[in-house]
Scaffold this motif. Structure first.
Motif, mmCIF file in Angstrom:
data_model
loop_
_atom_site.group_PDB
_atom_site.id
_atom_site.type_symbol
_atom_site.label_atom_id
_atom_site.label_comp_id
_atom_site.label_asym_id
_atom_site.label_seq_id
_atom_site.Cartn_x
_atom_site.Cartn_y
_atom_site.Cartn_z
ATOM 1 N N VAL A 68 0.840 -1.205 0.000
ATOM 2 C CA VAL A 68 0.000 0.000 0.000
ATOM 3 C C VAL A 68 0.872 1.250 0.000
ATOM 4 C CG1 VAL A 68 -1.623 1.347 1.401
ATOM 5 C CG2 VAL A 68 -1.996 -1.097 1.054
ATOM 6 N N GLU A 69 1.930 1.240 0.811
ATOM 7 C CA GLU A 69 2.837 2.390 0.865
ATOM 8 C C GLU A 69 3.488 2.628 -0.499
ATOM 9 O OE1 GLU A 69 6.534 4.050 3.575
ATOM 10 O OE2 GLU A 69 6.212 1.893 3.425
ATOM 11 N N GLU A 70 3.905 1.547 -1.139
ATOM 12 C CA GLU A 70 4.536 1.671 -2.467
ATOM 13 C C GLU A 70 3.557 2.260 -3.477
ATOM 14 O OE1 GLU A 70 6.351 -1.374 -5.791
ATOM 15 O OE2 GLU A 70 6.593 -1.870 -3.678
ATOM 16 N N ARG A 71 2.308 1.801 -3.451
ATOM 17 C CA ARG A 71 1.295 2.344 -4.372
ATOM 18 C C ARG A 71 1.013 3.809 -4.078
ATOM 19 N NH1 ARG A 71 -2.961 -1.710 -3.112
ATOM 20 N NH2 ARG A 71 -4.330 0.054 -3.468
ATOM 21 N N LEU A 72 0.946 4.158 -2.786
ATOM 22 C CA LEU A 72 0.690 5.555 -2.423
ATOM 23 C C LEU A 72 1.838 6.458 -2.861
ATOM 24 C CD1 LEU A 72 -0.932 5.243 1.110
ATOM 25 C CD2 LEU A 72 -2.023 6.028 -0.993
ATOM 26 N N LEU A 73 3.075 5.985 -2.670
ATOM 27 C CA LEU A 73 4.221 6.790 -3.098
ATOM 28 C C LEU A 73 4.237 6.931 -4.614
ATOM 29 C CD1 LEU A 73 7.006 5.468 -0.689
ATOM 30 C CD2 LEU A 73 5.870 7.693 -0.636
ATOM 31 N N GLY A 74 3.883 5.858 -5.327
ATOM 32 C CA GLY A 74 3.792 5.939 -6.784
ATOM 33 C C GLY A 74 2.721 6.920 -7.222
ATOM 34 N N SER A 75 1.577 6.873 -6.548
ATOM 35 C CA SER A 75 0.494 7.806 -6.875
ATOM 36 C C SER A 75 0.896 9.240 -6.564
ATOM 37 C CB SER A 75 -0.775 7.444 -6.084
ATOM 38 O OG SER A 75 -1.251 6.185 -6.479
ATOM 39 N N GLN A 76 1.593 9.424 -5.453
ATOM 40 C CA GLN A 76 2.052 10.767 -5.096
ATOM 41 C C GLN A 76 3.048 11.280 -6.128
ATOM 42 O OE1 GLN A 76 4.192 11.006 -1.379
ATOM 43 N NE2 GLN A 76 3.771 13.189 -1.167
ATOM 44 N N ALA A 77 3.957 10.409 -6.578
ATOM 45 C CA ALA A 77 4.915 10.821 -7.607
ATOM 46 C C ALA A 77 4.189 11.175 -8.903
ATOM 47 C CB ALA A 77 5.932 9.707 -7.846
ATOM 48 N N MET A 78 3.179 10.386 -9.264
ATOM 49 C CA MET A 78 2.412 10.658 -10.474
ATOM 50 C C MET A 78 1.668 11.983 -10.342
ATOM 51 S SD MET A 78 1.690 9.584 -13.513
ATOM 52 C CE MET A 78 2.174 7.895 -13.488
ATOM 53 N N LEU A 79 1.103 12.233 -9.181
ATOM 54 C CA LEU A 79 0.399 13.493 -8.935
ATOM 55 C C LEU A 79 1.354 14.677 -9.066
ATOM 56 C CD1 LEU A 79 -2.178 15.009 -8.034
ATOM 57 C CD2 LEU A 79 -1.415 14.657 -5.691
ATOM 58 N N GLN A 80 2.539 14.554 -8.494
ATOM 59 C CA GLN A 80 3.522 15.630 -8.606
ATOM 60 C C GLN A 80 3.945 15.838 -10.055
ATOM 61 O OE1 GLN A 80 6.562 14.389 -5.858
ATOM 62 N NE2 GLN A 80 5.559 15.344 -4.108
ATOM 63 N N THR A 81 4.061 14.746 -10.811
ATOM 64 C CA THR A 81 4.403 14.862 -12.233
ATOM 65 C C THR A 81 3.316 15.624 -12.970
ATOM 66 O OG1 THR A 81 5.639 12.791 -12.163
ATOM 67 C CG2 THR A 81 4.907 13.555 -14.324
ATOM 68 N N TRP A 82 2.053 15.273 -12.731
ATOM 69 C CA TRP A 82 0.950 15.963 -13.402
ATOM 70 C C TRP A 82 0.884 17.432 -12.989
ATOM 71 C CZ3 TRP A 82 -1.285 14.622 -17.628
ATOM 72 C CH2 TRP A 82 -1.365 13.284 -17.988
#
Length: 128
Positions: free
Chosen positions: A48-62
């Motif tokens: 879950v932490e890995e998915r959240l960090l990935g989502s956060q990175a994607m959000l920052q990219t967008w």
């Protein structure tokens, strides 16, 4: 006697509470099951932490792409405004030149009719 009974209960309770007795097999199985469950929960939480960090990175990219798009849009508007004004000025010049040319050609047409008195020159019959 009650005093010794109470004291012995306290001593037995303390010895069991402090780990002086050997744990039962049921206790060992339960402890192993809880440790296995804790490892599974840790693995699930890591996922879950890995998915959240990935989502956060994607959000920052967008968000970064959004900021860059805004900057590019502002730059485009600034440069296209200047370009559009230059084109309008150019077209106005071209229209003015066209009006001047039409005026000159109409003046030349009037001058040629005045010079010839409105008559076209006569061509001899045999000449073409």
């Amino acid at each position: 006697m009650q005093r010794w009974l109470g004291l012995s209960v306290v001593v037995v309770g303390l010895s069991l509470g402090t780990g002086c007795s050997t744990p039962s097999d049921e206790y060992q199985e339960r402890l192993a099951a809880l440790e296995a469950e804790a490892q599974q929960m840790d693995a699930a939480l890591d996922s879950v932490e890995e998915r959240l960090l990935g989502s956060q990175a994607m959000l920052q990219t967008w968000q970064e792409l959004g900021r860059r798009h805004q900057q590019v849009t502002e730059l485009h508007c600034q440069s296209s405004d200047a370009h559009m004004l230059a084109r309008m000025k150019h077209y106005e010049k071209m229209e003015e030149r066209g009006r001047q040319l039409r005026r000159r050609s109409s003046v030349a047409a009037v001058d040629s009719t005045v010079l010839t008195s409105g008559k076209s020159p006569k061509h001899p019959q045999g000449a073409n």
